[in-house]
Design an enzyme around this catalytic site. Sequence first.
Site, PDB file in Angstrom:
ATOM      1  N   ARG A  54       0.860  -1.197   0.000  1.00 40.23           N
ATOM      2  CA  ARG A  54       0.000   0.000   0.000  1.00 40.23           C
ATOM      3  C   ARG A  54       0.891   1.240   0.000  1.00 40.23           C
ATOM      4  O   ARG A  54       0.632   2.229  -0.676  1.00 40.23           O
ATOM      5  CB  ARG A  54      -0.946   0.002   1.218  1.00 40.23           C
ATOM      6  CG  ARG A  54      -1.655   1.340   1.410  1.00 40.23           C
ATOM      7  CD  ARG A  54      -2.918   1.258   2.261  1.00 40.23           C
ATOM      8  NE  ARG A  54      -2.813   0.378   3.392  1.00 40.23           N
ATOM      9  CZ  ARG A  54      -2.149   0.634   4.525  1.00 40.23           C
ATOM     10  NH1 ARG A  54      -1.522   1.778   4.688  1.00 40.23           N
ATOM     11  NH2 ARG A  54      -2.106  -0.255   5.490  1.00 40.23           N
ATOM     12  N   TYR A 107     -16.424  17.581 -14.559  1.00 39.15           N
ATOM     13  CA  TYR A 107     -16.718  16.156 -14.655  1.00 39.15           C
ATOM     14  C   TYR A 107     -17.744  15.816 -13.569  1.00 39.15           C
ATOM     15  O   TYR A 107     -17.584  16.239 -12.407  1.00 39.15           O
ATOM     16  CB  TYR A 107     -15.427  15.357 -14.458  1.00 39.15           C
ATOM     17  CG  TYR A 107     -15.662  13.872 -14.404  1.00 39.15           C
ATOM     18  CD1 TYR A 107     -16.004  13.164 -15.551  1.00 39.15           C
ATOM     19  CD2 TYR A 107     -15.560  13.174 -13.209  1.00 39.15           C
ATOM     20  CE1 TYR A 107     -16.237  11.803 -15.503  1.00 39.15           C
ATOM     21  CE2 TYR A 107     -15.789  11.814 -13.154  1.00 39.15           C
ATOM     22  CZ  TYR A 107     -16.131  11.133 -14.301  1.00 39.15           C
ATOM     23  OH  TYR A 107     -16.361   9.783 -14.241  1.00 39.15           O
ATOM     24  N   ASP A 179      -7.165  19.376 -14.042  1.00 38.09           N
ATOM     25  CA  ASP A 179      -7.515  18.020 -14.468  1.00 38.09           C
ATOM     26  C   ASP A 179      -7.168  17.942 -15.959  1.00 38.09           C
ATOM     27  O   ASP A 179      -7.854  18.526 -16.794  1.00 38.09           O
ATOM     28  CB  ASP A 179      -9.004  17.787 -14.215  1.00 38.09           C
ATOM     29  CG  ASP A 179      -9.471  16.388 -14.637  1.00 38.09           C
ATOM     30  OD1 ASP A 179      -8.802  15.779 -15.503  1.00 38.09           O
ATOM     31  OD2 ASP A 179     -10.496  15.926 -14.114  1.00 38.09           O
ATOM     32  N   LYS A 204      -8.460   7.031 -19.020  1.00 39.39           N
ATOM     33  CA  LYS A 204      -8.794   7.578 -20.333  1.00 39.39           C
ATOM     34  C   LYS A 204      -7.571   7.511 -21.262  1.00 39.39           C
ATOM     35  O   LYS A 204      -7.100   6.443 -21.540  1.00 39.39           O
ATOM     36  CB  LYS A 204      -9.346   8.997 -20.169  1.00 39.39           C
ATOM     37  CG  LYS A 204     -10.348   9.141 -18.996  1.00 39.39           C
ATOM     38  CD  LYS A 204     -11.657   8.395 -19.196  1.00 39.39           C
ATOM     39  CE  LYS A 204     -12.512   8.312 -17.939  1.00 39.39           C
ATOM     40  NZ  LYS A 204     -12.796   9.576 -17.275  1.00 39.39           N
TER      41      LYS A 204
END
Length: 384
Positions: A54, A107, A179, A204
């Site tokens: 992690r 978004y 972004d 994306k």
Amino acid sequence: MTDSTTPYGFATRAIHAGQEPDPTTGSVIVPIHATSTYAQDGVGGLRQGYEYSRTGNPTRTALEQCLASLERGKHGRAFSSGMGATDTALRAMCRPGDHVVIPNDAYGGTFRLIDKVLSHWGVEHTPVALSDVDAVRAAIRPNTKVVWVETPTNPLLNIADIAAIAEVAHHAGAKFVVDNTFASPALQTPLELGADVVLHSTTKYVGGHSDVVGGALITSDSELDAAFGFLQNGAGAVPGPFDAWLTLRGLKTLELRMDKHSDNAELVVEALVKHPKVKKVLYPGLPTHPGHEVAAKQMRRFGGMISFIVDGGEEAALAVCSRTKLFTLAESLGGVESLIEHPGKMTHASTAGSMLEVPSDLVRISVGIESGDDLVADLLEALG
Ligand SMILES: *Cc1c(COP(=O)(O)O)cnc(C)c1O
């Protein structure tokens, strides 16, 4: 090559940054380090700084270094999704009583997180049209800690002037986040224009093959990076090693893909603007687009996302979406394959009734890297 000022070109960094051949086996490709923990040479004797996956994993480190290099940042952090990265960034930068300026066509998931989750922790927000720098300045309050920008925006392809908004944000003592999902670092590098943080949904264009979900935060501000790293480990929205590996694999061809996406989008735009059943085409590469001048200044090319308004209202827009054969009807974007969708009923359905609501006759396409002529023919046939 992971130094943010390396003279190596973009494609060279995409293939080599953070990706030395494996020191133990010589494996040319970074291995998928499928392990949760690492043997120690005596208590606290970490071999290469890794203790638990992690906290850190070598496959993830390679991806993080490559992303940082491509965005010209000093530090990169990879997450399990774009929303995981968004949540981490906002919680690292905001405390109860703080205020965030966000795009009025953000978004949907970003808006939902701020409006429906962080608001319960006392984080306030003001949505504004980010193409209007004066509106951004007017939205700033004494408690504004973050100005959040998407450019181009989704699905209206509005353009924000990154350098101008950086100045407004910094004048107010706020951090400025871009972004960069729609442009990708192949087309636009916001840190070079004054942004403090770049965010990606690597789902994306960065991943590029519609086969993995992920997110990233890149910055050259070491204090911010430490806060992101603390929450990355402390809250744990980390990608697994296979996801990190797939994303890194996608990055290697990012420049090639973005060029082909842009080539194909130009062909499609040319056909759409001439079509009698298309009322309006939204593409920042069009000289008639209100953000064209700013886009031309800050983007190398204009990318693969196009929205258009169909004559005949919602019914006609839905019909086009159901008639294409190569453009698959699906949410998401940025993969090698072309996708089509109706934002009003699909990706942006949750904005209905809010100030972020999108027109019902709008169609959004993510132009893939198939043969451009085939894509044009498919759309013309669907338009009838
Ligand atoms: C998809 C997307 C996100 C969210 O990313 P996920 O990987 O789906 O969590 C954030 N911003 C933009 C612009 C996006 O397109």
